[in-house]
Every structure is written in structure tokens, then in C-alpha cells.
Design a protein around this motif. Structure first.
Motif, PDB file in Angstrom:
ATOM      1  N   VAL A   1     -64.106   6.149  17.750  1.00  0.00           N
ATOM      2  CA  VAL A   1     -64.222   7.919  17.587  1.00  0.00           C
ATOM      3  C   VAL A   1     -64.586   8.727  18.655  1.00  0.00           C
ATOM      4  O   VAL A   1     -64.648   9.772  18.847  1.00  0.00           O
ATOM      5  N   ALA A   2     -66.090   7.741  19.377  1.00  0.00           N
ATOM      6  CA  ALA A   2     -66.264   8.507  20.613  1.00  0.00           C
ATOM      7  C   ALA A   2     -65.456   8.960  21.228  1.00  0.00           C
ATOM      8  O   ALA A   2     -65.583   9.694  22.109  1.00  0.00           O
ATOM      9  N   ALA A   3     -64.841   7.930  21.517  1.00  0.00           N
ATOM     10  CA  ALA A   3     -63.632   7.687  22.864  1.00  0.00           C
ATOM     11  C   ALA A   3     -62.299   8.720  22.515  1.00  0.00           C
ATOM     12  O   ALA A   3     -61.747   8.504  23.504  1.00  0.00           O
ATOM     13  N   ALA A   4     -62.405   9.061  21.326  1.00  0.00           N
ATOM     14  CA  ALA A   4     -61.090   9.192  21.305  1.00  0.00           C
ATOM     15  C   ALA A   4     -61.168  11.272  21.322  1.00  0.00           C
ATOM     16  O   ALA A   4     -62.114  11.650  21.282  1.00  0.00           O
ATOM     17  N   ASP A   5     -59.648  11.522  21.651  1.00  0.00           N
ATOM     18  CA  ASP A   5     -59.384  12.988  22.227  1.00  0.00           C
ATOM     19  C   ASP A   5     -59.439  13.476  20.610  1.00  0.00           C
ATOM     20  O   ASP A   5     -59.776  14.778  20.502  1.00  0.00           O
ATOM     21  N   ALA A   6     -58.608  12.921  19.922  1.00  0.00           N
ATOM     22  CA  ALA A   6     -57.923  13.001  18.258  1.00  0.00           C
ATOM     23  C   ALA A   6     -58.765  12.474  17.531  1.00  0.00           C
ATOM     24  O   ALA A   6     -58.314  11.381  17.628  1.00  0.00           O
ATOM     25  N   VAL A   7     -58.285  12.722  16.349  1.00  0.00           N
ATOM     26  CA  VAL A   7     -59.144  11.697  14.906  1.00  0.00           C
ATOM     27  C   VAL A   7     -58.030  12.164  13.761  1.00  0.00           C
ATOM     28  O   VAL A   7     -58.105  13.579  13.686  1.00  0.00           O
ATOM     29  N   VAL A   8     -57.278  11.296  13.453  1.00  0.00           N
ATOM     30  CA  VAL A   8     -56.584  11.868  11.942  1.00  0.00           C
ATOM     31  C   VAL A   8     -57.395  11.151  11.178  1.00  0.00           C
ATOM     32  O   VAL A   8     -58.153  10.347  11.300  1.00  0.00           O
ATOM     33  N   ILE A   9     -57.684  11.592   9.967  1.00  0.00           N
ATOM     34  CA  ILE A   9     -58.395  11.260   9.022  1.00  0.00           C
ATOM     35  C   ILE A   9     -57.450  11.637   7.849  1.00  0.00           C
ATOM     36  O   ILE A   9     -57.237  12.541   7.005  1.00  0.00           O
ATOM     37  N   ALA A  10     -57.711   9.930   6.794  1.00  0.00           N
ATOM     38  CA  ALA A  10     -56.922   9.993   5.732  1.00  0.00           C
ATOM     39  C   ALA A  10     -57.407   9.415   4.747  1.00  0.00           C
ATOM     40  O   ALA A  10     -57.852   8.994   4.964  1.00  0.00           O
ATOM     41  N   SER A  11     -56.855   9.968   3.606  1.00  0.00           N
ATOM     42  CA  SER A  11     -57.229   9.483   2.447  1.00  0.00           C
ATOM     43  C   SER A  11     -56.065   9.996   1.296  1.00  0.00           C
ATOM     44  O   SER A  11     -56.260  11.176   1.193  1.00  0.00           O
ATOM     45  N   PRO A  12     -56.618   9.033   0.269  1.00  0.00           N
ATOM     46  CA  PRO A  12     -55.965   9.144  -1.911  1.00  0.00           C
ATOM     47  C   PRO A  12     -57.267  10.435  -1.287  1.00  0.00           C
ATOM     48  O   PRO A  12     -57.967  10.804  -1.328  1.00  0.00           O
ATOM     49  N   VAL A  13     -56.998  11.147  -3.111  1.00  0.00           N
ATOM     50  CA  VAL A  13     -57.852  12.005  -3.598  1.00  0.00           C
ATOM     51  C   VAL A  13     -57.778  11.328  -4.810  1.00  0.00           C
ATOM     52  O   VAL A  13     -56.909  10.582  -5.807  1.00  0.00           O
ATOM     53  N   TYR A  14     -59.426  11.251  -5.155  1.00  0.00           N
ATOM     54  CA  TYR A  14     -59.978  10.418  -6.454  1.00  0.00           C
ATOM     55  C   TYR A  14     -61.413  11.895  -6.497  1.00  0.00           C
ATOM     56  O   TYR A  14     -61.850  12.629  -5.883  1.00  0.00           O
TER      57      TYR A  14
END
Length: 183
Positions: free
Chosen positions: A65-78
Motif C-alpha cells: 500500500v505504501a508503495a502504491a500510487d493508487a488503491v482500489v478498495i472493494a468490499s461487499p456490504v454487510y
């Protein structure tokens, strides 16, 4: 070259979210960007539950995560929010772990009533982690993703277009950020 991390927050191996993320990952790979995937379900449960910041697996995920330029953060909804396992991991990111990152939230939910999970559950946590460039997220109804007999996800055309557009914007923003950083 941009580096993008996908944080996959589903606790299950076969999830509609996987179908959505396979599409996103394919688009990222086609662009030439470097992509890594962190499936939070694969992180050691004891490390997550006992908040072991010094765990080698947690440290490795945090380094991605620290080395990334971008993050896709994904989850189902509970229960009108993202999954507890994803929250457990986010709690182990450094306080400003998403600072200077472009963030794209993706959510799969069973009802349109969960549409605001991005704004009311995800965005406050992402902001606390330092994210300032949070792109407009994509909410996907679970009925918009089905599994074919071939084991591949079928995503309805309308939502597939929105996923593609959001991913394209993420890639464009990441490219610009990388170019600015390189001077």
C-alpha cells in the motif's frame, strides 16, 4: 509506471466482488500499470484480531500500500457497511497510510438501500487514513453480477460501463500523479 493495489475485502473465496475485481484488474494490466492484490481474507486472522502491527504478513501488505500510487478498495456490504475483516486490516494501516494515494471504492450490495455505504461507511475511514483524492465509487447490485457455467463473471452492460469508466479515471489520475512525481 503507476503502481496500483487492490484491497479485496470479501471474506469468501467465491464472491461476486471477485468478478468485478477481475474486470478492474484486467483493465489495469492492459494499461501497463503494475497491479498487486491484497485479499484480506488471506491475512492471518490472529494478526488481524489481535492488531499485530509487527506481523510479517501485515508489514508486507502495508508495504504494498505504501508503495502504491493508487488503491482500489472493494468490499461487499454487510450490515450497511464494508466487511469487518476489511476494517480489521484498515485499522493496521499507518495513520496516514492512504496519504497521497488515489482511492477508488467499489462496493457490491444486495439492495439499493446500501447505496450510501460508500459515502457513510467508506469515505470517513478513508479520510482518516489520509486519502484526499477519493474518486466517485461504484456501487454494484449483486444481481448485476452472475457466474456463467464457464466460471467467469457476467456483469450487466450498464454497470460494466461504470466500472470501466471509474477504472479509467483511476488509471489517468495515477498516471498524472506518477508523471508529476518524476518531474
Amino acid at each position: 509506471m503507476s503502481k496500483i493495489v487492490i484491497l479485496q475485502g470479501s471474506p469468501t473465496v467465491k464472491s461476486r466482488l471477485n468478478g468485478v475485481l477481475d474486470r478492474v484488474r484486467g483493465q489495469i494490466e492492459e494499461s501497463g500499470a503494475e497491479v498487486s492484490v491484497i485479499n484480506v481474507r488471506d491475512l492471518p486472522a490472529e494478526d488481524l484480531l489481535h492488531a499485530r502491527f509487527d506481523s510479517p504478513a501485515i508489514a508486507e501488505a502495508n508495504a504494498l500500500v505504501a508503495a502504491a500510487d493508487a488503491v482500489v478498495i472493494a468490499s461487499p456490504v454487510y450490515k450497511a457497511s464494508f466487511t469487518g475483516i476489511l476494517k480489521a486490516y484498515l485499522d493496521l494501516l499507518p495513520q496516514k497510510g492512504l496519504e497521497n494515494k488515489i482511492v477508488l471504492p467499489l462496493v457490491v450490495g444486495g439492495t439499493i438501500a446500501h447505496l450510501l455505504a460508500i459515502d457513510y461507511a467508506f469515505k470517513p475511514v478513508l479520510s482518516v487514513l489520509g486519502a484526499r483524492n477519493i474518486l466517485t465509487g461504484v456501487f454494484v447490485l449483486d444481481t448485476q453480477v452472475t457466474w456463467g457455467d464457464d466460471g467467469k463473471a457476467r456483469i450487466e452492460e450498464e454497470i460494466a460501463g461504470r466500472i470501466d469508466a471509474a477504472t479509467s479515471l483511476l488509471l489517468q489520475e495515477a498516471r498524472w500523479q506518477t508523471e508529476r512525481a518524476q518531474g
